[in-house]
Scaffold this motif. Structure first.
Motif, short mmCIF file in Angstrom:
data_model
loop_
_atom_site.label_atom_id
_atom_site.label_comp_id
_atom_site.label_asym_id
_atom_site.label_seq_id
_atom_site.Cartn_x
_atom_site.Cartn_y
_atom_site.Cartn_z
N GLY A 1 -12.51 -9.74 47.92
CA GLY A 1 -12.65 -10.36 46.33
C GLY A 1 -13.87 -10.68 45.66
N VAL A 2 -13.71 -10.71 44.44
CA VAL A 2 -14.87 -10.91 43.65
C VAL A 2 -14.56 -12.27 43.05
CG1 VAL A 2 -15.50 -8.59 43.43
CG2 VAL A 2 -13.92 -9.61 41.94
N THR A 3 -15.58 -12.88 42.29
CA THR A 3 -15.59 -14.30 41.70
C THR A 3 -15.27 -13.85 40.10
OG1 THR A 3 -17.77 -14.16 40.59
CG2 THR A 3 -17.52 -15.07 42.99
N LEU B 1 -3.42 -11.19 40.24
CA LEU B 1 -4.55 -11.72 40.93
C LEU B 1 -4.44 -12.89 42.11
CD1 LEU B 1 -7.15 -10.57 39.81
CD2 LEU B 1 -7.76 -12.63 38.68
N ILE B 2 -4.74 -12.51 43.29
CA ILE B 2 -4.47 -13.06 44.24
C ILE B 2 -5.92 -13.92 44.73
CG2 ILE B 2 -3.60 -13.08 46.92
CD1 ILE B 2 -2.28 -10.67 46.23
N PRO B 3 -5.92 -15.38 44.89
CA PRO B 3 -6.80 -16.19 45.33
C PRO B 3 -7.19 -15.73 46.70
CG PRO B 3 -5.49 -17.49 44.01
CD PRO B 3 -4.96 -16.43 44.59
N GLN B 4 -8.45 -15.82 47.13
CA GLN B 4 -9.03 -15.46 48.50
C GLN B 4 -9.63 -16.39 49.32
OE1 GLN B 4 -8.29 -11.57 49.85
NE2 GLN B 4 -6.75 -12.45 48.82
N GLY B 5 -9.64 -17.56 48.54
CA GLY B 5 -10.61 -18.75 49.04
C GLY B 5 -12.07 -18.52 48.75
N ASP B 6 -12.80 -19.67 48.52
CA ASP B 6 -14.26 -19.67 48.12
C ASP B 6 -14.36 -19.28 46.85
OD1 ASP B 6 -14.71 -20.57 50.62
OD2 ASP B 6 -15.11 -18.72 51.56
N LEU C 1 -12.80 -16.58 45.53
CA LEU C 1 -12.92 -15.16 45.38
C LEU C 1 -11.52 -14.48 44.97
CD1 LEU C 1 -15.11 -13.95 48.29
CD2 LEU C 1 -15.54 -14.16 45.96
N TYR C 2 -11.31 -13.51 44.31
CA TYR C 2 -9.92 -12.99 43.91
C TYR C 2 -10.15 -11.62 44.15
CZ TYR C 2 -9.40 -17.60 41.70
OH TYR C 2 -9.23 -19.23 41.17
N ARG C 3 -8.82 -10.95 44.32
CA ARG C 3 -8.64 -9.77 44.19
C ARG C 3 -7.24 -9.31 43.43
NH1 ARG C 3 -5.05 -7.79 48.03
NH2 ARG C 3 -4.60 -8.89 49.89
N THR C 4 -6.88 -8.10 43.31
CA THR C 4 -5.90 -7.64 42.60
C THR C 4 -4.67 -7.22 43.74
OG1 THR C 4 -4.58 -6.32 40.83
CG2 THR C 4 -6.16 -5.34 42.32
N PHE C 5 -3.40 -7.47 43.33
CA PHE C 5 -2.30 -7.22 43.91
C PHE C 5 -2.21 -5.49 44.09
CE2 PHE C 5 2.69 -6.72 44.16
CZ PHE C 5 2.56 -7.04 45.73
N ASP C 6 -2.29 -5.05 45.54
CA ASP C 6 -2.45 -3.58 45.54
C ASP C 6 -1.54 -2.73 44.72
OD1 ASP C 6 -4.49 -4.30 46.99
OD2 ASP C 6 -3.82 -3.61 48.77
N TYR C 7 -0.31 -3.25 44.74
CA TYR C 7 0.83 -2.54 43.83
C TYR C 7 0.30 -1.91 42.46
CZ TYR C 7 5.60 -1.01 42.96
OH TYR C 7 6.66 -0.36 42.68
N LEU C 8 -0.40 -2.73 41.80
CA LEU C 8 -0.82 -2.45 40.43
C LEU C 8 -1.65 -1.33 40.46
CD1 LEU C 8 -1.15 -6.03 39.16
CD2 LEU C 8 0.94 -4.72 39.51
#
Length: 725
Positions: A325-327, A371-376, A378-385
């Motif tokens: 994830g990134v901020t 956009l999926i929160p990862q904690g701390d 951080l976020y990453r995108t839903f892979d399907y996109l």
């Protein structure tokens, strides 16, 4: 005009008729009264018949508007329903399209079927995208195929649905999202008990876990409203009559195993890759809808244009090879590049940054959002996109990631550099892997040296720099002593020296890599050794190298060696070549089995057109009814063989062989295979500079009626037309 007017006329006429007949009997006698009755009856009967017909028509018309019906506006039987979308009240919903994907039997399917066979009220429970509706539908099809289906569209029609189910035994009352039918003047405990009393009627319902919890007794304490409490109490009583079958969101090992059996479907394969995090059913359901929403946001009238750009930046971060994830602070300056490049950015009114974030992280399903929160933070995108982005990741993404990861996460930086190489972003690739190679003195740095050598070799092949620099990096990786780097560097060094026609040194390094025992690079080195020995005319040694690969190499490398063995023997021992192709066909890899079957068809084409056709038919059988996906992969396999040969003039016979094969496969004329062969034949002809021949092949493919070939050929013809213009 009101529907009751014919009956009003009929009643009025009846009163007049009765009065007239009575008067006639009193005044004129029975004979005159009979004639009068006949005349007046003619005035009464037509309106009555019209009224009856209109009433029947109105009733039938309303049935189709309020219930799922079949032909002639009649309630369907279960066997008449092919797709669950016909029963879904949420028209256009993404998971209403999920039945386009092959059904994977769930562990709970047997329990649902046994409950349905026993009769009564069956309730399938689970998260919003656990696959409840599809599992219930398929269980119904498996054991109630002769039952009439009563499926109301609207919750207020449930009482009429109960009456229809009672009149059409045996029947199944379908109540997807059963909470819609509870409360008020809708479904009651008495209605359910009465409906099920006589047998031959099944109620099949689904409910989401969150809705089920709303009917729990604990909810009464949090909401003291008397009417709501009564609604929940009645709902609890009614749901208590049901046999509950829970359907977990996450899939078991057995379910994943069954899904692997149909993993040739790209959608299922993608879902399997994310089974641990999202669940297969949710991935299949949520992905298309989120993708549709994201695409729709990139329009002048959209209220979420900035949200689209934010998600696009996050998607490209993933595509660039960074899987963590990134901020939001990292994404904020990056998303501006995407926003500014939309053609209507200057005239559109983008939402605020806070609104864009809220839209992107909104979770319409159990676990998924764009956009999926990862904690701390951080976020990453839903892979399907990720597959929806057509252009390569922007240069700004690579620059941002290299700056972000330099010195902080060298393994991730190596991944980013390797991915940049795959996209042809050689500047970014060289910068990233050189940083890792210079900063890490261990195995990671040694692997980076090998990747750096590959980048420099590719540049030299294109006329940028010399092969000496690549050779130097490969030797440094070999000298590091790290096994993972050594085997790869030996293999790459052997291939580089072969291209430079340093035959003796090339064979030495390829054999060292082959004998390294590395499960991946050892097998590849052995296969490449066979290729080069063949091209140097050392047929016996090449055959020995391929046999070594088959006996000791990586499973996929071994199958490729079987195909290479067939190619090697085709010119002088067609029977041995056919045996090699058949071994590859039976080795269990669908893509390579398809390629082997096509090669076998080419081999047999000169001996027997019938046998050639049978071999090509076998290739088609490895794919689905449209000829995808393995036929496409097999033709791309030939295309890659051609492209690799095109870099070196001494390997030109590989290119010629690929072109000849496609011409022969197309000539066999198989209706599912020939159209796709024509598409790829056109690609190779264009690469040869034969634009006229390419367009002729694509025009043939376009006229074939084969859907994938039609689409591909249409795109290529349009592209070719644009190039001509």
């Amino acid at each position: 005009m009101p529907r009751w007017w014919p009956w009003a006329v009929a009643v009025s006429c009846s009163v007049v008729l009765l009065t007239a007949i009575t008067v006639a009997i009193v005044r004129e006698g029975l004979e005159y009264a009979g004639w009068l009755a006949a005349v007046l009856a003619l005035l009464v009967v037509p309106p009555a018949l019209v009224g009856w017909a209109r009433r029947r028509s109105a009733q039938r018309g309303r049935l189709g508007d309020r219930f799922v019906v079949g032909p002639r506006d009649r309630l369907p039987r279960v066997r008449d329903l092919v797709r669950v979308a016909a029963l879904d009240h949420r028209f256009g919903r993404a998971d209403a399209r999920a039945d386009e994907v092959p059904f994977i039997r769930r562990d709970a399917s047997r329990e649902v079927e046994e409950a349905l066979k026993a009769g009564g009220f069956v309730l399938v429970t689970g998260e919003s995208t656990s696959g409840k509706t599809r599992a219930a539908f398929e269980a119904m099809r498996a054991c109630l195929d002769g039952h009439v289906v009563v499926a109301p569209y609207l919750s207020e029609d449930v009482r009429q649905a109960v009456e229809l189910a009672r009149r059409h035994r045996p029947s199944v009352l379908w109540l997807d999202d059963v909470e819609r039918y509870l409360g008020g003047a809708k479904l009651t405990v008495g209605m359910v008990d009465d409906l099920l009393q006589g047998g031959e009627i099944v109620i099949l319902a689904t409910i989401r876990t969150v809705e089920l919890e709303a009917f729990g007794s604990r909810a009464d304490a949090t909401d003291p409203d008397e009417r709501e409490t009564e609604y929940r109490r009645v709902g609890r009583q009614l749901l208590g009559r049901a046999t509950w079958v829970p359907l977990p969101l996450q899939w078991s090992e057995h379910e994943v195993g069954r899904a692997n059996a149909v993993a040739g479907d790209d959608r299922v394969a993608d879902a399997l890759a994310h089974a641990d995090e999202f669940g297969v059913a949710e991935y299949l359901a949520a992905g298309p809808q989120l993708l549709e929403d994201w695409r729709a946001a990139r329009s002048p009238s959209s209220a979420h244009l900035r949200g689209w750009a934010l998600v696009a930046a996050a998607v490209d971060v993933r595509r660039a090879g960074y899987t963590s994830g990134v901020t939001l602070d990292f994404l904020r300056p990056l998303h501006d590049h995407y926003l500014r490049d939309t053609p209507y950015h200057a005239i559109s009114r983008s939402e605020s940054w806070e609104e864009a974030v809220a839209w992107a992280v909104h979770r319409p399903y159990a676990t998924t959002s764009m956009l999926i929160p990862q904690g701390d933070g951080l976020y990453r995108t839903f892979d399907y996109l990720m597959d929806a982005m057509q252009e390569d990741p922007r240069k700004e993404v690579w620059d941002a990631l290299i700056g972000f990861l330099d010195g902080s996460d060298l393994p991730a930086l190596l991944d980013v550099g390797s991915t940049a190489y795959d996209y042809g972003m050689l500047d970014a690739a060289e910068q990233a892997v050189r940083l890792v190679a210079d900063k890490d003195g261990g195995q990671l740095g040694a692997v980076a040296r090998t990747t750096l050598g590959l980048v420099l070799e590719t540049r030299a092949d294109a006329g940028e720099g010399s092969h000496a620099a690549a050779r130097r990096e490969y030797r440094r990786a070999v000298d590091s002593g790290w096994p993972e780097a050594v085997a790869q560097a030996q293999m790459r060094l052997g291939i580089l020296l072969a291209k430079l026609d340093e035959r003796e040194e090339s064979v030495k390094w390829l054999k060292l890599a082959r004998d390294s025992g590395h499960p991946w690079y050892g097998g590849r080195a052995s296969r490449h050794l066979g290729y080069w020995l063949e091209w140097w005319g050392e047929v016996a040694q090449a055959q020995e190298a391929f046999e070594h690969t088959i006996d000791h190499g990586h499973p996929r490398q071994a199958i490729k060696a079987m195909i290479a063995m067939g190619d090697l023997l085709a010119g002088h021992d067609s029977q041995a070549a056919a045996d090699a192709y058949r071994r590859a066909m039976n080795a269990g890899d669908p893509e390579l089995a398809t390629a082997a079957a096509l090669n076998l068809g080419v081999l047999l084409n000169g001996e027997s057109r019938r046998q050639a056709y049978e071999a090509v038919e076998r290739a088609a059988d490895f794919s689905d009814e449209h000829g995808d996906p393995w036929l496409v992969a097999a033709f791309e396999f030939m295309l890659n063989d051609y492209a690799g040969a095109g870099e070196h003039t001494r390997l030109a016979h590989r290119a010629a062989r690929s072109l000849r094969r496609l011409e022969q496969i197309a000539a066999v004329g198989h209706p599912r295979v020939a159209p796709l062969a024509l598409v790829y034949l056109g690609i190779l002809r264009r690469a040869e500079g034969d634009e006229v021949g390419a367009r002729a092949a694509w025009t043939q493919a376009l006229a074939s009626g084969h859907q994938p070939a039609h689409e591909l050929a249409g795109e290529l013809l349009a592209e070719s037309g644009s190039a001509d213009a």
